[in-house]
Design a protein around this motif. Sequence first.
Motif, PDB file in Angstrom:
ATOM      1  N   SER A   1      -1.198   6.575  -0.901  1.00  0.00           N
ATOM      2  CA  SER A   1      -1.280   7.150   0.439  1.00  0.00           C
ATOM      3  C   SER A   1       0.050   7.783   0.837  1.00  0.00           C
ATOM      4  CB  SER A   1      -1.686   6.075   1.442  1.00  0.00           C
ATOM      5  OG  SER A   1      -1.672   6.578   2.745  1.00  0.00           O
TER       6      SER A   1
ATOM      7  N   ASP B   1      -2.593   1.324  -3.625  1.00  0.00           N
ATOM      8  CA  ASP B   1      -3.235   2.287  -2.729  1.00  0.00           C
ATOM      9  C   ASP B   1      -2.284   2.731  -1.619  1.00  0.00           C
ATOM     10  OD1 ASP B   1      -5.595   2.322  -4.209  1.00  0.00           O
ATOM     11  OD2 ASP B   1      -6.417   0.623  -3.097  1.00  0.00           O
TER      12      ASP B   1
ATOM     13  N   GLU C   1       6.151   3.484   7.603  1.00  0.00           N
ATOM     14  CA  GLU C   1       4.786   3.336   7.120  1.00  0.00           C
ATOM     15  C   GLU C   1       4.458   1.841   7.065  1.00  0.00           C
ATOM     16  OE1 GLU C   1       3.482   5.645   3.703  1.00  0.00           O
ATOM     17  OE2 GLU C   1       5.159   7.031   4.029  1.00  0.00           O
TER      18      GLU C   1
ATOM     19  N   LYS D   1       1.405  12.037   2.125  1.00  0.00           N
ATOM     20  CA  LYS D   1       1.947  12.384   3.443  1.00  0.00           C
ATOM     21  C   LYS D   1       2.604  13.766   3.401  1.00  0.00           C
ATOM     22  CE  LYS D   1       1.261   8.209   5.190  1.00  0.00           C
ATOM     23  NZ  LYS D   1       0.185   7.936   6.077  1.00  0.00           N
TER      24      LYS D   1
END
Length: 121
Positions: free
Chosen positions: A81, A77, A49, A85
Motif C-alpha cells: 500500500s 500488504d 502511515e 501512495k
Amino acid sequence: MALTLPDLPRPTAGEDTPYCVIAKHRATPGQGSALVARMLKDLQATRSEASCLQFHIHRDRTDPDLIVIYEVWRSIDALKSHFGKAYVQSFVVDAGELEPGDMETQWLEMLSPYASGRDPG
C-alpha cells in the motif's frame, strides 16, 4: 516513471511479526546530500502511515553517497500500500535524477518478538 513493485517475498507460514526491509540507495557521486534531503521531505508522511512501525534513514559514515533505509511495516500488504501512495511515486521520479541505478533490497524476517523503538534520549 512509475514505481515498479518489487517481487516481495511472502511471509512464511505462521509468521506473525512485522514485515521488514533494508533498502540501500546509491546516489550519483556527490549527490548523497541531495538524495537525503529528498528522502527527508517524505519522512513525516511515511511515518504517519498507520501501518508504518519504524522508518529510519541512515548514511554510511565512510561513503556519503550510500544511503540506507530500515523499514518495519505491520504487514506485507501495508508495504505494498505504501508503494502505491502518490508521494512515493513522486519520490521515485525525483530520485531518478539523483540515483542512477536501482536500490538494493534485503527482505528480512523478524525472528525476535517485535518491540517498539525506545527514545534514545
